[in-house]
Write an enzyme that holds these catalytic residues in place. Sequence first.
Site, PDB file in Angstrom:
ATOM      1  N   HIS A   5       0.819  -1.213   0.000  1.00  0.00           N
ATOM      2  CA  HIS A   5       0.000   0.000   0.000  1.00  0.00           C
ATOM      3  C   HIS A   5       0.854   1.264   0.000  1.00  0.00           C
ATOM      4  O   HIS A   5       1.830   1.355   0.736  1.00  0.00           O
ATOM      5  CB  HIS A   5      -0.882  -0.026   1.265  1.00  0.00           C
ATOM      6  CG  HIS A   5      -1.785   1.161   1.401  1.00  0.00           C
ATOM      7  ND1 HIS A   5      -1.833   1.934   2.541  1.00  0.00           N
ATOM      8  CD2 HIS A   5      -2.677   1.713   0.540  1.00  0.00           C
ATOM      9  CE1 HIS A   5      -2.724   2.897   2.377  1.00  0.00           C
ATOM     10  NE2 HIS A   5      -3.247   2.790   1.174  1.00  0.00           N
ATOM     11  N   GLU A  25       0.509  -0.642  -4.857  1.00  0.00           N
ATOM     12  CA  GLU A  25      -0.440   0.433  -5.146  1.00  0.00           C
ATOM     13  C   GLU A  25       0.295   1.746  -4.970  1.00  0.00           C
ATOM     14  O   GLU A  25       1.082   1.911  -4.040  1.00  0.00           O
ATOM     15  CB  GLU A  25      -1.621   0.343  -4.180  1.00  0.00           C
ATOM     16  CG  GLU A  25      -2.666   1.429  -4.371  1.00  0.00           C
ATOM     17  CD  GLU A  25      -2.733   2.423  -3.223  1.00  0.00           C
ATOM     18  OE1 GLU A  25      -3.742   3.122  -3.114  1.00  0.00           O
ATOM     19  OE2 GLU A  25      -1.759   2.520  -2.440  1.00  0.00           O
ATOM     20  N   ASP A  27      -0.042   6.227  -5.539  1.00  0.00           N
ATOM     21  CA  ASP A  27      -1.004   7.335  -5.596  1.00  0.00           C
ATOM     22  C   ASP A  27      -0.582   8.360  -6.638  1.00  0.00           C
ATOM     23  O   ASP A  27       0.523   8.887  -6.569  1.00  0.00           O
ATOM     24  CB  ASP A  27      -1.078   8.018  -4.225  1.00  0.00           C
ATOM     25  CG  ASP A  27      -1.534   7.066  -3.141  1.00  0.00           C
ATOM     26  OD1 ASP A  27      -2.681   6.622  -3.208  1.00  0.00           O
ATOM     27  OD2 ASP A  27      -0.734   6.746  -2.237  1.00  0.00           O
ATOM     28  N   HIS A  41       0.713  10.857  -1.615  1.00  0.00           N
ATOM     29  CA  HIS A  41      -0.545  10.679  -0.887  1.00  0.00           C
ATOM     30  C   HIS A  41      -0.842  11.900  -0.034  1.00  0.00           C
ATOM     31  O   HIS A  41      -1.902  12.495  -0.124  1.00  0.00           O
ATOM     32  CB  HIS A  41      -0.495   9.427  -0.012  1.00  0.00           C
ATOM     33  CG  HIS A  41      -1.828   9.061   0.556  1.00  0.00           C
ATOM     34  ND1 HIS A  41      -2.443   9.795   1.547  1.00  0.00           N
ATOM     35  CD2 HIS A  41      -2.678   8.045   0.260  1.00  0.00           C
ATOM     36  CE1 HIS A  41      -3.618   9.240   1.837  1.00  0.00           C
ATOM     37  NE2 HIS A  41      -3.783   8.184   1.067  1.00  0.00           N
ATOM     38  N   ASP A  85      -3.654   4.382  -8.065  1.00  0.00           N
ATOM     39  CA  ASP A  85      -4.765   5.017  -7.341  1.00  0.00           C
ATOM     40  C   ASP A  85      -4.821   6.465  -7.827  1.00  0.00           C
ATOM     41  O   ASP A  85      -4.019   7.302  -7.419  1.00  0.00           O
ATOM     42  CB  ASP A  85      -4.482   4.921  -5.838  1.00  0.00           C
ATOM     43  CG  ASP A  85      -5.623   5.466  -4.993  1.00  0.00           C
ATOM     44  OD1 ASP A  85      -6.532   6.112  -5.548  1.00  0.00           O
ATOM     45  OD2 ASP A  85      -5.598   5.268  -3.766  1.00  0.00           O
TER      46      ASP A  85
END
EC number: 4.6.1.-
Length: 273
Positions: A5, A25, A27, A41, A85
């Site tokens: 993450h 993942e 961002d 993020h 994302d």
Amino acid sequence: WIMGHMVNSIAQIDEFVNLGANSIETDVSFDKQANPEYMYHGTPCDCGRDCLHWENFNDFLKGLRKATTPGDSKYHEKLILVVFDLKTGSLYDNQAYDAGTKLAKNLLEHYWNNGNNGGRAYIVLSIPNLNHYKLIAGFKDTLKNEGHEDLLEKVGHDFSGNDDIPDVEKAYKNAGVTGHVWQSDGITNCLPRGLSRVKLAIANRDSGSGIINKVYYWTVDKRSTTRNSLDAGVDGIMTNYPGVIADVLSESAYKNKYKIATYEDNPWETFKP
């Protein structure tokens, strides 16, 4: 799929894969002209994490390409899936198509190396807002126009807003998407969330008539939540601690039921036991 993450710097790619992730993942933030700008993020983010790692978008793509190109000194054989994302909340709805176009051009040049021995990972474009479904068309049209429609075989989709599943299906219908669908469900690790919507997504996946191919749950850092997710039948778990997920998968209750996905496992195919 053990999904690391919030991997927003090149150094973190190695870090998370070495901890046991076969997927990451990251961002993506956009500028006012809908150009993907940074991997970032920002605050607030998950409890126990530094929210401020960042990288220029195209630099990150180049680092990611190296990590997923066989023969490169930075290559990780087990890194097979990347979830982008897409933080499209900063954009107007009418910019979604442009964002898809610009995303595709950047990936084509810096990740896929214009189709010349680029990175091999499968890509999931994760969109937080159902109203931004035109991003998908912008992305697809651009790859077609550039003569690289074949790369769409490597691209899948997710709407990450925890919307009702029928609404998600409607957005895909509007977008002309009929496959390659991952469905996320979840919340920051700071808060608890039940599995009721995950179970609805799994029911859609297993119905034979739904649009969903794979279901992943985020953000899971505890062994107990990992076990509950596996018992429900998820395909992927997004985590800050890949080692925790790997440990649980090796427990006797799970080691014969689940395996850690490899490149040969098609992420767009619904698993039939």
